[in-house]
Design a protein around this motif. Structure first.
Motif, PDB file in Angstrom:
ATOM      1  N   THR A   2      60.382   3.744  11.258  1.00 28.35           N
ATOM      2  CA  THR A   2      61.854   3.443  11.099  1.00 28.35           C
ATOM      3  C   THR A   2      62.424   4.803  10.347  1.00 28.35           C
ATOM      4  N   ARG A   3      61.600   5.806   9.889  1.00 27.59           N
ATOM      5  CA  ARG A   3      62.143   7.146   9.194  1.00 27.59           C
ATOM      6  C   ARG A   3      62.077   8.197   9.871  1.00 27.59           C
ATOM      7  N   PRO A   4      62.913   8.921  10.379  1.00 32.25           N
ATOM      8  CA  PRO A   4      63.031  10.383  11.093  1.00 32.25           C
ATOM      9  C   PRO A   4      61.885  11.209  10.563  1.00 32.25           C
ATOM     10  N   ASP A   5      61.581  12.077  11.579  1.00 26.08           N
ATOM     11  CA  ASP A   5      60.521  13.062  11.122  1.00 26.08           C
ATOM     12  C   ASP A   5      61.008  13.944   9.974  1.00 26.08           C
ATOM     13  N   GLY A   6      60.298  14.316   9.296  1.00 22.25           N
ATOM     14  CA  GLY A   6      60.729  15.257   8.083  1.00 22.25           C
ATOM     15  C   GLY A   6      61.246  14.352   6.776  1.00 22.25           C
ATOM     16  N   ALA A   7      61.505  13.152   6.902  1.00 19.31           N
ATOM     17  CA  ALA A   7      61.972  12.484   5.724  1.00 19.31           C
ATOM     18  C   ALA A   7      60.885  12.202   4.522  1.00 19.31           C
ATOM     19  N   ALA A  72      50.450   8.149  21.602  1.00 20.28           N
ATOM     20  CA  ALA A  72      51.985   8.700  21.881  1.00 20.28           C
ATOM     21  C   ALA A  72      52.685   7.831  20.478  1.00 20.28           C
ATOM     22  N   THR A  73      53.442   8.648  19.734  1.00 20.08           N
ATOM     23  CA  THR A  73      54.022   7.940  18.694  1.00 20.08           C
ATOM     24  C   THR A  73      55.611   7.801  19.053  1.00 20.08           C
ATOM     25  N   VAL A  74      56.152   7.028  18.312  1.00 16.68           N
ATOM     26  CA  VAL A  74      57.647   6.789  18.406  1.00 16.68           C
ATOM     27  C   VAL A  74      58.276   7.218  17.197  1.00 16.68           C
ATOM     28  N   ALA A  75      59.044   8.028  17.000  1.00 10.80           N
ATOM     29  CA  ALA A  75      59.628   8.579  15.696  1.00 10.80           C
ATOM     30  C   ALA A  75      60.862   9.161  16.072  1.00 10.80           C
ATOM     31  N   LEU A  76      61.877   8.535  15.095  1.00 10.61           N
ATOM     32  CA  LEU A  76      63.287   9.278  15.225  1.00 10.61           C
ATOM     33  C   LEU A  76      63.269  10.654  14.968  1.00 10.61           C
ATOM     34  N   PRO A  77      64.229  11.502  15.686  1.00  8.07           N
ATOM     35  CA  PRO A  77      64.149  12.786  15.605  1.00  8.07           C
ATOM     36  C   PRO A  77      64.755  13.318  14.178  1.00  8.07           C
ATOM     37  N   PRO A  78      64.492  14.619  13.784  1.00  6.25           N
ATOM     38  CA  PRO A  78      65.226  14.580  12.381  1.00  6.25           C
ATOM     39  C   PRO A  78      66.734  14.599  12.468  1.00  6.25           C
ATOM     40  N   GLY A  79      66.992  14.178  11.229  1.00  6.84           N
ATOM     41  CA  GLY A  79      68.561  14.061  10.983  1.00  6.84           C
ATOM     42  C   GLY A  79      69.229  12.610  11.655  1.00  6.84           C
ATOM     43  N   SER A  80      68.308  11.893  12.302  1.00  6.62           N
ATOM     44  CA  SER A  80      68.879  10.557  12.817  1.00  6.62           C
ATOM     45  C   SER A  80      68.922   9.556  11.683  1.00  6.62           C
ATOM     46  N   PRO A  81      69.828   8.558  11.817  1.00  5.37           N
ATOM     47  CA  PRO A  81      69.998   7.650  10.744  1.00  5.37           C
ATOM     48  C   PRO A  81      68.960   6.798  10.852  1.00  5.37           C
ATOM     49  N   THR A  88      67.220  -6.681  12.142  1.00  2.00           N
ATOM     50  CA  THR A  88      66.666  -7.738  13.031  1.00  2.00           C
ATOM     51  C   THR A  88      67.586  -7.620  14.221  1.00  2.00           C
ATOM     52  N   ARG A  89      68.827  -6.897  14.256  1.00  2.00           N
ATOM     53  CA  ARG A  89      69.573  -6.715  15.327  1.00  2.00           C
ATOM     54  C   ARG A  89      68.652  -5.949  16.408  1.00  2.00           C
ATOM     55  N   ARG A  90      68.600  -6.604  17.689  1.00  2.00           N
ATOM     56  CA  ARG A  90      67.820  -6.128  18.675  1.00  2.00           C
ATOM     57  C   ARG A  90      68.553  -4.724  19.321  1.00  2.00           C
ATOM     58  N   ASP A  95      68.018   0.702  20.045  1.00  2.00           N
ATOM     59  CA  ASP A  95      68.762   2.229  20.123  1.00  2.00           C
ATOM     60  C   ASP A  95      67.858   3.200  19.288  1.00  2.00           C
ATOM     61  N   GLY A  96      67.212   2.649  18.136  1.00  2.00           N
ATOM     62  CA  GLY A  96      66.080   3.378  17.362  1.00  2.00           C
ATOM     63  C   GLY A  96      64.937   3.826  18.524  1.00  2.00           C
ATOM     64  N   VAL A  97      64.476   2.957  19.063  1.00  2.00           N
ATOM     65  CA  VAL A  97      63.202   3.190  20.061  1.00  2.00           C
ATOM     66  C   VAL A  97      63.600   4.199  21.047  1.00  2.00           C
ATOM     67  N   ARG A  98      64.818   4.277  21.580  1.00  2.00           N
ATOM     68  CA  ARG A  98      65.357   5.251  22.720  1.00  2.00           C
ATOM     69  C   ARG A  98      65.541   6.347  21.918  1.00  2.00           C
ATOM     70  N   ARG A  99      66.006   6.421  20.805  1.00  2.00           N
ATOM     71  CA  ARG A  99      66.141   8.201  20.277  1.00  2.00           C
ATOM     72  C   ARG A  99      64.708   8.645  19.855  1.00  2.00           C
TER      73      ARG A  99
END
Length: 101
Positions: A2-7, A72-81, A88-90, A95-99
């Motif tokens: 749930t946290r972007p890379d670099g956080a 294969a990891t799923v991680a938000l790119p740096p700077g993403s919210p 719980t909102r799908r 949207d986070g998984v897509r990013r």
């Protein structure tokens, strides 16, 4: 994740977090060892170590000489919210998984 890379994964505990874990783990459930584990933030250290391992293994996906299973990891790119832990909102989660891809 749930946290972007670099956080920063090892944030300092807040007062509310300390109060809740004390009431829950120590007083209600009488789990002193679990309370000490969480109080010492060892769970966050394990999480950070796991993130480093996953990043290392996902970087070796194209390496045919790399031993073990490919990850294969799923991680938000740096700077993403960030996506909240209790989200719980799908729509927000997908949207986070897509990013992350």
């Amino acid at each position: 994740r749930t946290r972007p890379d670099g956080a920063n994964m090892l944030k300092k505990q807040g007062k509310v977090e300390r109060l809740i874990m004390r009431k829950f783990f120590l007083k209600k459930l009488k789990l002193r060892r679990v309370y000490e584990w969480v109080k010492g933030q060892r769970h966050k250290r394990v999480y950070a170590e796991d993130i480093l391992y996953l990043n290392e293994r996902s970087a070796a996906v194209g390496d045919a000489d790399a031993p073990g299973t490919h990850i294969a990891t799923v991680a938000l790119p740096p700077g993403s919210p960030e996506i909240g832990r209790s989200e719980t909102r799908r729509e927000e989660i997908f949207d986070g998984v897509r990013r992350g891809f």
